[in-house]
Design an enzyme around this catalytic site. Structure first.
Site, PDB file in Angstrom:
ATOM      1  N   ASP A 251       0.824  -1.212   0.000  1.00  0.00           N
ATOM      2  CA  ASP A 251       0.000   0.000   0.000  1.00  0.00           C
ATOM      3  C   ASP A 251       0.854   1.256   0.000  1.00  0.00           C
ATOM      4  OD1 ASP A 251       0.882  -0.074   2.542  1.00  0.00           O
ATOM      5  OD2 ASP A 251      -1.094  -0.028   3.495  1.00  0.00           O
TER       6      ASP A 251
ATOM      7  N   HIS B 210      24.296  10.448 -14.316  1.00  0.00           N
ATOM      8  CA  HIS B 210      23.033  10.193 -13.620  1.00  0.00           C
ATOM      9  C   HIS B 210      23.290   9.568 -12.252  1.00  0.00           C
ATOM     10  CE1 HIS B 210      20.248  10.362 -17.389  1.00  0.00           C
ATOM     11  NE2 HIS B 210      20.690  11.537 -16.986  1.00  0.00           N
TER      12      HIS B 210
ATOM     13  N   ASP C 250      22.725  19.014  -9.153  1.00  0.00           N
ATOM     14  CA  ASP C 250      21.817  19.160 -10.307  1.00  0.00           C
ATOM     15  C   ASP C 250      20.458  18.652  -9.852  1.00  0.00           C
ATOM     16  OD1 ASP C 250      20.376  19.045 -12.641  1.00  0.00           O
ATOM     17  OD2 ASP C 250      21.819  17.824 -13.745  1.00  0.00           O
TER      18      ASP C 250
ATOM     19  N   ASP D 175      15.533  23.210 -13.665  1.00  0.00           N
ATOM     20  CA  ASP D 175      16.624  22.242 -13.841  1.00  0.00           C
ATOM     21  C   ASP D 175      17.951  22.994 -13.830  1.00  0.00           C
ATOM     22  OD1 ASP D 175      18.340  20.216 -14.559  1.00  0.00           O
ATOM     23  OD2 ASP D 175      17.535  19.958 -16.581  1.00  0.00           O
TER      24      ASP D 175
ATOM     25  N   HIS E  31      27.674  14.804 -23.282  1.00  0.00           N
ATOM     26  CA  HIS E  31      26.209  14.915 -23.355  1.00  0.00           C
ATOM     27  C   HIS E  31      25.820  16.170 -24.140  1.00  0.00           C
ATOM     28  CE1 HIS E  31      26.186  18.163 -20.374  1.00  0.00           C
ATOM     29  NE2 HIS E  31      26.990  17.445 -19.621  1.00  0.00           N
TER      30      HIS E  31
ATOM     31  N   HIS F 209      18.235  21.167 -23.395  1.00  0.00           N
ATOM     32  CA  HIS F 209      16.960  20.568 -23.795  1.00  0.00           C
ATOM     33  C   HIS F 209      15.845  21.540 -23.474  1.00  0.00           C
ATOM     34  CE1 HIS F 209      16.456  19.803 -19.456  1.00  0.00           C
ATOM     35  NE2 HIS F 209      17.725  19.419 -19.473  1.00  0.00           N
TER      36      HIS F 209
ATOM     37  N   HIS G  69      12.806  17.093 -19.419  1.00  0.00           N
ATOM     38  CA  HIS G  69      13.217  16.984 -20.821  1.00  0.00           C
ATOM     39  C   HIS G  69      11.927  17.160 -21.615  1.00  0.00           C
ATOM     40  CE1 HIS G  69      16.909  14.468 -19.439  1.00  0.00           C
ATOM     41  NE2 HIS G  69      17.082  15.760 -19.286  1.00  0.00           N
TER      42      HIS G  69
ATOM     43  N   GLU H 134      23.649  23.774 -20.550  1.00  0.00           N
ATOM     44  CA  GLU H 134      24.334  23.037 -19.497  1.00  0.00           C
ATOM     45  C   GLU H 134      25.626  22.372 -19.963  1.00  0.00           C
ATOM     46  OE1 GLU H 134      22.273  19.358 -18.326  1.00  0.00           O
ATOM     47  OE2 GLU H 134      20.557  20.114 -19.426  1.00  0.00           O
TER      48      GLU H 134
ATOM     49  N   TYR I 111      34.068  16.654 -17.801  1.00  0.00           N
ATOM     50  CA  TYR I 111      34.131  15.516 -16.871  1.00  0.00           C
ATOM     51  C   TYR I 111      35.406  14.727 -17.134  1.00  0.00           C
ATOM     52  CZ  TYR I 111      29.278  16.885 -17.190  1.00  0.00           C
ATOM     53  OH  TYR I 111      28.131  17.635 -17.228  1.00  0.00           O
TER      54      TYR I 111
ATOM     55  N   ARG J  27      29.633  20.803 -14.138  1.00  0.00           N
ATOM     56  CA  ARG J  27      28.549  21.200 -15.048  1.00  0.00           C
ATOM     57  C   ARG J  27      27.925  22.457 -14.454  1.00  0.00           C
ATOM     58  NH1 ARG J  27      26.250  16.821 -15.387  1.00  0.00           N
ATOM     59  NH2 ARG J  27      24.550  16.833 -13.878  1.00  0.00           N
TER      60      ARG J  27
ATOM     61  N   GLU K  98      24.473  24.834 -15.199  1.00  0.00           N
ATOM     62  CA  GLU K  98      23.238  24.753 -15.992  1.00  0.00           C
ATOM     63  C   GLU K  98      22.283  25.877 -15.621  1.00  0.00           C
ATOM     64  OE1 GLU K  98      21.022  21.090 -15.353  1.00  0.00           O
ATOM     65  OE2 GLU K  98      19.847  21.430 -17.165  1.00  0.00           O
TER      66      GLU K  98
HETATM   67  N1  GLY Z   1      19.188  16.694 -14.680  1.00  0.00           N
HETATM   68  C1  GLY Z   1      18.754  16.393 -15.952  1.00  0.00           C
HETATM   69  C2  GLY Z   1      19.339  17.269 -16.947  1.00  0.00           C
HETATM   70  O1  GLY Z   1      20.077  18.172 -16.625  1.00  0.00           O
HETATM   71  O2  GLY Z   1      19.081  17.143 -18.094  1.00  0.00           O
HETATM   72 MN    MN Z   2      20.081  19.228 -14.808  1.00  0.00          MN
HETATM   73 MN    MN Z   3      19.107  19.667 -17.879  1.00  0.00          MN
END
Ligand code: GLY
Ligand code: MN
Ligand code: MN
Length: 445
Positions: free
Chosen positions: A36, A223, A240, A251, A330, A334, A341, A376, A380, A414, A416
């Site tokens: 539950d 991730h 992030d 984000d 990457h 986005h 996303h 972003e 790395y 990173r 962003e």
């Molecule tokens: N945290 C997901 C992205 O930056 O796309």
């Molecule tokens: Mn992000």
């Molecule tokens: Mn992002």
């Protein structure tokens, strides 16, 4: 009301007077493994976009001929009231969400039989099958509606932009407070707890995605979601994460030294990424292509890494040989909206670019006013990429092996921001310190 405008936008895409209907079922509550334990309820984003209803077990029909909106709500019994709270009357549903007509979900067939649509537009097989199973006379189409809704959602209305500004303001605060509080020896989850506390204090209970709270080498894991490690003096910390305001995501990423002082090497890599971020944002305006921005950012990162002594040789040659993808694997950004996303990055007929790094870019479109994008860039140091590269005859010419072999625990950086595209520039929604001097001052109090 903003959701009525969204419905009008969708109606305007279908031929006037067409004898059709849109049918969408909203989300249900999900339970963990037959227990539950309820996962937090989050409405399907297209349903939310058209209705504003963030409650489970609803459905909608839009009559394309009359432009009437039918909302179907679950019929709850007394047992429901005992376990889950009061049972909302149909009047209360109607008052809250202002549909033209309110019904229980067992009345879908009755309403469809009155509308008698020649075609029923659905988002997926599940909804289409339900409609066709109701009566074999109904013909479902799952090709059209998703594209139409995507078209609507890509360009935000003024009201949506206001929601995104509110979302950004609270998320800016949460990021800034964590930056102020960080100290060597803290655990990643302690910083997650503080970040979440500030969101909750401001009413934002729903995270927009799995937040990344990563110290040291974990910051190079794109991730990373465990958030369990202790952060050491001298480490970088990458945060992030974002929460939603009325469904609208934020984000943001910031990366900073846990002890409040960048080392020379951290500063060099940081400036490479910050220059990529700032110069990309400076270029944004109507008509700019995301893939051009991505390559611009990649080049700027390589120039900065060369200044920092991490790579060597001609930056033109590095670009030609895709060396940037070893460090920036990457996409640059986005769309952002009801989903982190968000929809619409690849219109029909536009494919991913088959090239290292840029193939993960989530948007290939000319930017237009009202689009909201993340920018972003990152750099790395991922041993799984660097070890083979250091042995590859072409790639190793560009790599400073001595320096890089000592950077396997460096992690990644990173930064962003979230921006709204305008005709001649953009509006940056993110206001969390990002200059090195500002960050150092804030961390050191
Ligand atoms: N945290 C997901 C992205 O930056 O796309
Ligand atoms: Mn992000
Ligand atoms: Mn992002």
């Amino acid at each position: 009301m903003m959701h009525q405008k969204h419905r009008e936008k969708l109606f305007s895409l279908f031929d006037d007077g067409q004898n059709g209907a849109v049918f969408i079922q909203g989300s249900e509550i999900l339970y963990r493994n037959e227990t539950d334990y309820e996962y937090p309820f989050r409405q399907e984003s297209n349903f939310w976009y058209l209705t504003g209803v963030n409650e489970p077990d609803c459905a909608l029909i839009l009559d394309l001929k009359t432009e009437e909106y039918h909302l179907f709500v679950p019929k709850r019994d007394a047992q429901y009231a005992v376990w889950h709270g009061y049972v909302k009357s149909q009047e209360a549903w109607k008052e809250q969400y202002k549909p033209d007509h309110i019904h229980y979900t067992n009345e879908i067939l009755t309403v469809m039989n009155k509308i008698k649509p020649e075609k029923v537009y659905c988002l997926n097989d599940l909804d289409a099958e339900l409609i066709e199973d109701l009566d074999r006379g109904f013909e479902a189409d799952i090709e059209t509606l998703l594209d139409a809704l995507t078209y609507c959602r890509v360009i935000k209305t003024d009201e949506e932009l206001d929601y995104m500004r509110k979302s950004a303001a609270i998320n800016n605060l949460a990021h800034t407070e964590v930056m102020k509080a960080i100290k060597p020896g803290m655990y990643e989850y302690e910083l997650k707890a503080l970040f979440t506390k500030i969101q909750y204090e401001n009413g934002l209970q729903q995270d927009a995605y799995n937040g990344i709270f990563a110290g040291g080498k974990n910051s190079a894991i794109l991730h990373y979601v465990e958030n369990t490690s202790q952060i050491k003096d001298g480490d970088l910390f990458l945060l992030d994460a974002g929460h939603e305001y009325e469904g609208y995501a934020s984000d943001i990423t910031r990366t900073y030294p846990v002890n409040g002082k960048f080392t020379d090497l951290q500063a060099g890599v940081y400036d490479a990424v910050l220059n990529a971020l700032n110069s990309s944002i400076d270029q944004i305006k109507m008509g700019v292509k995301m893939e051009d921005l991505h390559l611009h950012a990649a080049r700027t990162i390589m120039e900065g890494l060369k200044d920092a002594g991490v790579v060597k040789g001609s930056v033109d040659d590095m670009m030609e040989n895709d060396i940037f993808a070893l460090f920036f694997p990457h996409g640059l950004g986005h769309f952002l909206g009801l989903d982190t996303h968000d929809v619409g990055g690849y219109p029909k007929g536009v494919d991913r670019i088959d090239r290292p790094g840029i193939k993960f870019l989530r948007v290939r479109r000319d930017l237009q006013p009202g689009m909201v994008v993340t920018i972003e860039p990152g750099a790395y140091f991922v041993p799984a990429l660097l070890v083979p590269a250091l042995e590859d005859d072409t790639q190793k010419q560009f790599l400073n092996a001595e320096k890089l072999t000592n950077m396997f625990e460096f992690g990644g950086i990173r930064i962003e921001d979230n921006v709204v595209v305008t005709e001649d520039g953009c509006e940056n929604l993110t206001d969390v310190p990002k200059e090195r001097s500002e960050i150092e001052k804030l961390i050191r109090g």
